[in-house]
Motif scaffolding. Sequence first.
Motif, mmCIF file in Angstrom:
data_model
loop_
_atom_site.group_PDB
_atom_site.id
_atom_site.type_symbol
_atom_site.label_atom_id
_atom_site.label_comp_id
_atom_site.label_asym_id
_atom_site.label_seq_id
_atom_site.Cartn_x
_atom_site.Cartn_y
_atom_site.Cartn_z
ATOM 1 N N ILE A 247 74.899 59.546 50.801
ATOM 2 C CA ILE A 247 75.353 58.713 49.697
ATOM 3 C C ILE A 247 74.802 59.290 48.395
ATOM 4 N N LEU A 248 75.689 59.563 47.440
ATOM 5 C CA LEU A 248 75.271 60.046 46.130
ATOM 6 C C LEU A 248 75.533 58.955 45.101
ATOM 7 N N ASN A 249 74.517 58.611 44.317
ATOM 8 C CA ASN A 249 74.741 57.677 43.226
ATOM 9 C C ASN A 249 74.258 58.260 41.910
ATOM 10 N N LEU A 250 74.907 57.857 40.842
ATOM 11 C CA LEU A 250 74.584 58.333 39.509
ATOM 12 C C LEU A 250 73.452 57.502 38.927
ATOM 13 N N GLY A 251 72.578 58.167 38.143
ATOM 14 C CA GLY A 251 71.464 57.477 37.515
ATOM 15 C C GLY A 251 71.657 57.339 36.010
ATOM 16 N N ASP A 252 70.641 56.773 35.364
ATOM 17 C CA ASP A 252 70.699 56.498 33.932
ATOM 18 C C ASP A 252 70.964 57.761 33.106
ATOM 19 N N MET A 253 70.340 58.890 33.501
ATOM 20 C CA MET A 253 70.526 60.112 32.732
ATOM 21 C C MET A 253 71.982 60.566 32.772
ATOM 22 N N MET A 254 72.651 60.414 33.914
ATOM 23 C CA MET A 254 74.051 60.822 34.019
ATOM 24 C C MET A 254 74.933 59.916 33.173
ATOM 25 N N GLN A 255 74.613 58.635 33.115
ATOM 26 C CA GLN A 255 75.400 57.730 32.277
ATOM 27 C C GLN A 255 75.304 58.141 30.811
ATOM 28 N N ALA A 256 74.086 58.487 30.365
ATOM 29 C CA ALA A 256 73.905 58.895 28.968
ATOM 30 C C ALA A 256 74.583 60.238 28.699
ATOM 31 N N ILE A 257 74.414 61.199 29.627
ATOM 32 C CA ILE A 257 75.036 62.521 29.473
ATOM 33 C C ILE A 257 76.552 62.382 29.367
ATOM 34 N N SER A 258 77.119 61.444 30.100
ATOM 35 C CA SER A 258 78.577 61.258 30.116
ATOM 36 C C SER A 258 79.067 60.381 28.968
ATOM 37 N N ASN A 259 78.154 59.962 28.073
ATOM 38 C CA ASN A 259 78.534 59.097 26.954
ATOM 39 C C ASN A 259 79.118 57.772 27.458
ATOM 40 N N ASP A 260 78.524 57.272 28.538
ATOM 41 C CA ASP A 260 78.906 56.000 29.166
ATOM 42 C C ASP A 260 80.270 56.043 29.863
ATOM 43 N N LYS A 261 80.851 57.233 30.034
ATOM 44 C CA LYS A 261 82.105 57.309 30.800
ATOM 45 C C LYS A 261 81.835 57.067 32.280
ATOM 46 N N TYR A 262 80.668 57.527 32.744
ATOM 47 C CA TYR A 262 80.252 57.290 34.116
ATOM 48 C C TYR A 262 79.179 56.207 34.125
ATOM 49 N N LYS A 263 78.993 55.569 35.268
ATOM 50 C CA LYS A 263 78.054 54.453 35.299
ATOM 51 C C LYS A 263 76.859 54.731 36.205
ATOM 52 N N SER A 264 75.716 54.250 35.743
ATOM 53 C CA SER A 264 74.509 54.229 36.568
ATOM 54 C C SER A 264 74.560 52.934 37.367
ATOM 55 N N VAL A 265 74.803 53.058 38.653
ATOM 56 C CA VAL A 265 75.149 51.877 39.445
ATOM 57 C C VAL A 265 73.924 51.007 39.744
ATOM 58 N N GLN A 266 74.092 49.695 39.576
ATOM 59 C CA GLN A 266 73.049 48.749 39.969
ATOM 60 C C GLN A 266 73.078 48.603 41.492
ATOM 61 N N HIS A 267 71.905 48.662 42.103
ATOM 62 C CA HIS A 267 71.842 48.505 43.552
ATOM 63 C C HIS A 267 70.518 47.860 43.967
ATOM 64 N N ARG A 268 70.459 47.444 45.207
ATOM 65 C CA ARG A 268 69.274 46.795 45.762
ATOM 66 C C ARG A 268 69.227 47.101 47.250
ATOM 67 N N VAL A 269 68.092 46.813 47.867
ATOM 68 C CA VAL A 269 67.924 47.089 49.294
ATOM 69 C C VAL A 269 67.554 45.797 50.009
ATOM 70 N N LYS A 270 68.395 45.419 50.943
ATOM 71 C CA LYS A 270 68.168 44.229 51.770
ATOM 72 C C LYS A 270 67.374 44.618 53.006
ATOM 73 N N LEU A 271 66.530 43.717 53.466
ATOM 74 C CA LEU A 271 65.693 43.989 54.635
ATOM 75 C C LEU A 271 66.426 43.681 55.936
ATOM 76 N N ASN A 272 65.864 44.185 57.021
ATOM 77 C CA ASN A 272 66.418 43.980 58.355
ATOM 78 C C ASN A 272 65.401 43.205 59.187
ATOM 79 N N LYS A 273 65.857 42.197 59.884
ATOM 80 C CA LYS A 273 64.948 41.383 60.699
ATOM 81 C C LYS A 273 64.484 42.085 61.963
#
Length: 333
Positions: A247-273
Motif C-alpha cells: 500500500i502506497l500513500n501520499l504524505g504532507d510533503m507530496m501534497q505541498a509539492i503538488s500544490n494541493d492537487k494530490y492529497k495527504s490521506v488521513q488514516h488511522r489504525v484499528k486494533l484486532n482482538k
Amino acid sequence: MNLESYPPLFGELSNQTQKVDTVDSTIKPICQDSDPIPVIDVQSLNLDQLEEACKDWGLFRLVNHGVPPSLLSQLQDHAKKLYSLSFEYKQTIFTSPTSYFWGTPALTPSGAPLSRGPQKVNWVEGFNIPLAPLFQLQAQDPPILASFRLLLEEYGKHLTRLATTIFKAMAMNLNLDQEQSKSNLSESTGSIRVYRYPRCSIADTAWGIDVHTDSSVLSILYSEVGGIEILKDDEWFQVKPISNTLILNLGDMMQAISNDKYKSVQHRVKLNKHKDRISICYFVFPDELSVIRSSKYKPFTYSDFQAQVQQDIKTHGFKVGLESFKLIEASEA
C-alpha cells in the motif's frame, strides 16, 4: 498477551476502558463493501490511473512491484521474533541510529501521551531504522538483529526503487521541474518503521494509531493483518490486506509539492482482538535543505516542517501540519 514482551503501560491500560476520539460526528460509518482501493501495476505503469488515484484517494495498492514474496514473509517472521523479546531487552538493543518507541508515533517521545490522559495512548510499539546508516549496525549486535539488518537492506533497495519510480511518474503528471524534483525525494532520507499493534481485548475502544497524515513524500507499507482505515469524502474505508501487495500513500510533503492537487490521506489504525498486527512501513522525505515552493504555502524545508510539528505537539498535543504554512490568500481563495 505475553506481558513480558509488551511495554508495561499496555498491561495497565488493558484493564481500563479508553475513550475513542472521532474525527467528526457527521462522518459516515465505515464502508465495508468490496475493496475500492485503486490498484497500480508497477510493471505497466498507467499515468492516467496514477493521476486519478493521487487526486481522488491519496492512496493505492501496488501490484507487480518486484519485491519477492519470500522476502516479505521473512521480514514478518523476523519482526515477530524481535517483538517476542522482553520489553527491557528491546530497549537495550535498539540504540542510535535506530530507536525503539511505544505508546506514541515515532515523532514524539515514548510514553509522552500518558501526560494527556490514557485516552490519548496509541496501542503501538515500533522500531525506527534509518536505511542510510544501516552499516553502523556492527557484527557485535545480537544475531537476531544482525539478520534482520540484512533483510532490511535488501527490502530498502526494493522500496527505494519503487518510491523513485512512482515519484518520477507523479512528477511527469505534475510537470515538475526535473532538477527541483530530484531534491524533493531524497533516497538518503529513507527509513523503515516496523510497528506492532498488540491484540487488545478493548479493541473497540482503543486505537493503534489515531487519525493522522504522514509527514513524508511517500509511505509504502506491508502488513498481513488488516486494520488501516482511510478517510475519503467524509467516509471511512477499510484497507484490506491482500497477499503480496503493498500500500502506497501520499504524505504532507507530496501534497505541498503538488500544490494541493494530490492529497495527504488521513488514516488511522484499528486494533484486532485476536491477533497482533505487524506493519512494515517505508518513509521517504525531501532533502533536508530542499525548499518546497507552492502558490498554496510559504516556502519551507522539511526541517522547517519538522520543527513546526514538534512545536505543534508541545502547544496543541497533536500535529497541525501543512495548515501552519498555508498562505492566507490561498486559505481564503
